[in-house]
Design a protein around this motif. Sequence first.
Motif, PDB file in Angstrom:
ATOM      1  N   ASP A   1      -6.497   0.567  -4.456  1.00 15.53           N
ATOM      2  CA  ASP A   1      -5.471  -0.330  -3.922  1.00 15.53           C
ATOM      3  C   ASP A   1      -4.109   0.067  -4.517  1.00 15.53           C
ATOM      4  N   VAL A   2      -3.296   0.743  -3.713  1.00 16.94           N
ATOM      5  CA  VAL A   2      -1.966   1.134  -4.185  1.00 16.94           C
ATOM      6  C   VAL A   2      -1.059  -0.097  -4.082  1.00 16.94           C
ATOM      7  N   VAL A   3      -0.795  -0.702  -5.208  1.00 14.29           N
ATOM      8  CA  VAL A   3      -0.082  -1.984  -5.200  1.00 14.29           C
ATOM      9  C   VAL A   3       1.435  -1.821  -5.189  1.00 14.29           C
TER      10      VAL A   3
ATOM     11  N   GLY B   1       0.818  -1.199   0.000  1.00 11.14           N
ATOM     12  CA  GLY B   1       0.000   0.000   0.000  1.00 11.14           C
ATOM     13  C   GLY B   1       0.852   1.248   0.000  1.00 11.14           C
ATOM     14  N   THR B   2       0.350   2.278   0.658  1.00  6.53           N
ATOM     15  CA  THR B   2       1.045   3.558   0.614  1.00  6.53           C
ATOM     16  C   THR B   2       2.159   3.673   1.640  1.00  6.53           C
ATOM     17  N   GLY B   3       2.289   2.727   2.547  1.00  8.20           N
ATOM     18  CA  GLY B   3       3.374   2.769   3.525  1.00  8.20           C
ATOM     19  C   GLY B   3       3.150   3.844   4.581  1.00  8.20           C
ATOM     20  N   LYS B   4       4.201   4.179   5.297  1.00  7.49           N
ATOM     21  CA  LYS B   4       4.120   5.181   6.361  1.00  7.49           C
ATOM     22  C   LYS B   4       4.155   6.579   5.747  1.00  7.49           C
ATOM     23  N   GLN B   5       3.595   7.518   6.494  1.00  5.62           N
ATOM     24  CA  GLN B   5       3.613   8.892   6.003  1.00  5.62           C
ATOM     25  C   GLN B   5       5.031   9.444   6.042  1.00  5.62           C
ATOM     26  N   SER B   6       5.333  10.314   5.096  1.00  2.97           N
ATOM     27  CA  SER B   6       6.659  10.930   5.003  1.00  2.97           C
ATOM     28  C   SER B   6       6.972  11.768   6.229  1.00  2.97           C
TER      29      SER B   6
ATOM     30  N   TRP C   1       4.044  13.375  -2.699  1.00 10.42           N
ATOM     31  CA  TRP C   1       3.624  12.010  -2.391  1.00 10.42           C
ATOM     32  C   TRP C   1       2.783  11.963  -1.121  1.00 10.42           C
ATOM     33  N   SER C   2       3.177  12.712  -0.110  1.00 10.72           N
ATOM     34  CA  SER C   2       2.439  12.623   1.155  1.00 10.72           C
ATOM     35  C   SER C   2       1.001  13.113   0.984  1.00 10.72           C
ATOM     36  N   ALA C   3       0.784  14.089   0.106  1.00 12.64           N
ATOM     37  CA  ALA C   3      -0.597  14.521  -0.156  1.00 12.64           C
ATOM     38  C   ALA C   3      -1.361  13.437  -0.912  1.00 12.64           C
ATOM     39  N   ALA C   4      -0.678  12.768  -1.845  1.00  8.67           N
ATOM     40  CA  ALA C   4      -1.330  11.676  -2.577  1.00  8.67           C
ATOM     41  C   ALA C   4      -1.679  10.537  -1.628  1.00  8.67           C
ATOM     42  N   LYS C   5      -0.794  10.252  -0.695  1.00  7.57           N
ATOM     43  CA  LYS C   5      -1.049   9.178   0.267  1.00  7.57           C
ATOM     44  C   LYS C   5      -2.317   9.469   1.070  1.00  7.57           C
ATOM     45  N   VAL C   6      -2.473  10.725   1.488  1.00  6.53           N
ATOM     46  CA  VAL C   6      -3.678  11.092   2.239  1.00  6.53           C
ATOM     47  C   VAL C   6      -4.921  10.770   1.407  1.00  6.53           C
TER      48      VAL C   6
ATOM     49  N   VAL D   1     -10.758   6.035 -11.454  1.00  6.09           N
ATOM     50  CA  VAL D   1     -10.512   4.594 -11.337  1.00  6.09           C
ATOM     51  C   VAL D   1     -11.581   3.960 -10.445  1.00  6.09           C
ATOM     52  N   LYS D   2     -12.054   2.823 -10.853  1.00  4.37           N
ATOM     53  CA  LYS D   2     -13.118   2.155 -10.113  1.00  4.37           C
ATOM     54  C   LYS D   2     -12.607   1.677  -8.746  1.00  4.37           C
ATOM     55  N   PRO D   3     -13.497   1.565  -7.734  1.00  2.00           N
ATOM     56  CA  PRO D   3     -13.074   1.065  -6.420  1.00  2.00           C
ATOM     57  C   PRO D   3     -12.338  -0.271  -6.553  1.00  2.00           C
ATOM     58  N   LYS D   4     -11.346  -0.449  -5.727  1.00  2.00           N
ATOM     59  CA  LYS D   4     -10.480  -1.634  -5.706  1.00  2.00           C
ATOM     60  C   LYS D   4      -9.480  -1.639  -6.863  1.00  2.00           C
ATOM     61  N   GLY D   5      -9.530  -0.570  -7.696  1.00  2.30           N
ATOM     62  CA  GLY D   5      -8.578  -0.502  -8.804  1.00  2.30           C
ATOM     63  C   GLY D   5      -7.144  -0.450  -8.295  1.00  2.30           C
ATOM     64  N   LYS D   6      -6.247  -1.008  -9.098  1.00  2.00           N
ATOM     65  CA  LYS D   6      -4.839  -1.099  -8.715  1.00  2.00           C
ATOM     66  C   LYS D   6      -4.068   0.138  -9.189  1.00  2.00           C
ATOM     67  N   ILE D   7      -3.419   0.798  -8.240  1.00  2.00           N
ATOM     68  CA  ILE D   7      -2.677   2.019  -8.541  1.00  2.00           C
ATOM     69  C   ILE D   7      -1.181   1.767  -8.415  1.00  2.00           C
ATOM     70  N   LEU D   8      -0.446   2.215  -9.423  1.00  2.00           N
ATOM     71  CA  LEU D   8       1.018   2.200  -9.388  1.00  2.00           C
ATOM     72  C   LEU D   8       1.483   3.637  -9.195  1.00  2.00           C
ATOM     73  N   ALA D   9       2.242   3.881  -8.129  1.00  2.00           N
ATOM     74  CA  ALA D   9       2.776   5.225  -7.863  1.00  2.00           C
ATOM     75  C   ALA D   9       4.250   5.257  -8.230  1.00  2.00           C
ATOM     76  N   LEU D  10       4.605   6.179  -9.112  1.00  2.00           N
ATOM     77  CA  LEU D  10       5.996   6.330  -9.550  1.00  2.00           C
ATOM     78  C   LEU D  10       6.566   7.634  -9.019  1.00  2.00           C
ATOM     79  N   ARG D  11       7.610   7.509  -8.220  1.00  2.00           N
ATOM     80  CA  ARG D  11       8.277   8.684  -7.652  1.00  2.00           C
ATOM     81  C   ARG D  11       9.692   8.786  -8.217  1.00  2.00           C
ATOM     82  N   ILE D  12      10.271   9.955  -8.115  1.00  2.00           N
ATOM     83  CA  ILE D  12      11.632  10.110  -8.623  1.00  2.00           C
ATOM     84  C   ILE D  12      12.641   9.565  -7.624  1.00  2.00           C
TER      85      ILE D  12
END
Length: 406
Positions: free
Chosen positions: A258-260, A49-54, A245-250, A223-234
Amino acid sequence: MTLIRTVRGRALAAGAALLGAVLVTSCTSDAPPESPPAASGSGSTADAGTGKQSTFFEQAEYDRQLALAGETPEGPAGKPWEQMLNPQMVDTSQYKTADPGGIELCFSNAGVFNPWRQVGLKNMRAEVKLHKEITKFTVLDAQGKDDKQISDIQELSARGCDALIVSPNTTATLTPAVKQACGKLPVVVFDRGVETDCAVTFVNPIGGYAYGAVAADFLVEKVKPKGKILALRISPGVDVLETRWSAAKVAFDKSELDVVDVKFTDGDPAKAKSIVTDALTRHGDIDGVWMDSGATAVAAVEAFEDAGKDVPPITGEDQQDFLQAWQDKDLTAIAPAYPTFQWRTPVIAALNILKGQKVPKEWKLPQPTITQENLADYLKPGMPPLHYAMCGCESMPGFPKDWGGK
């Protein structure tokens, strides 16, 4: 102190690799007090998932930026580089120059190590040419080196410049040099912040939280509920990217998405493409892609195409190659921006200060977003792939040739 420190807490494109840099445009690079939780040797978050907050996350500033994003800016319509959000004006009469017709304006630049900064500097030079009262414009390039920029600031402070503009390479390390300069001449800090409010004004757009939230909210909607999200960071540990990223995590944590995977691309298109390909292999499908910048967005799109998959809703930035791909491939996309038109504003601010006119203590600029509805307004045929659409430069002398266009 709130002003500049606030931005330091979150201040938006870097690089070793040219494209990678695009992203770390304006970010500060001082090491965080501790490593953010997302960085692992494999480039993914340690947790699902999104892990811990920054560790960079600041609730009050997050709230402030989202509120600013909803405000109507003051200033001339059609000139966002002259607009301001919730300005707290300060007196500058003490800096009024006795010779308004022969101004030497000086600029200590962190560097031009990525396309975002290259476009920005062109904007600034073009703005200078619009003002005949500026008879000399001196620019020293720190080449991404703190020690050189400290020396640059000291040199410029001692050479008789009427005002000094500083885009700090890093926040904490450059602070003492900026403080010293403030004691000698009016200083305008922009883009990246420092840990002092001694500058007459600090120029910057709304910030990383607003950027990250816009992109995440778009995916939550598309994106529909339960959809799989890929987050790409630099990369981790860069304030403006951490805040995106921390705003996106919120937003994602409040959603049913579902942030996979959360992966670091290092701003490398080949690595971004490989990450998307791997995610498709492991998860079967990816239903949305969130990105903290746009330089590798086209590579992500190509990875889906190479795999024979439809490109899902995706976020990018106002870089021409992404906007072109968006239009040509009829993508479902959005492009938050950290606009390069902000490079015009420090020149305007410095001249206002030297005229004794009030300026905002923190000059908060609007931060427009490119959507399907206004995409055609920003896509400029003939401009190079690494041009940034929100340059605010279209009506300036020399456009488009001086920006590499036809």
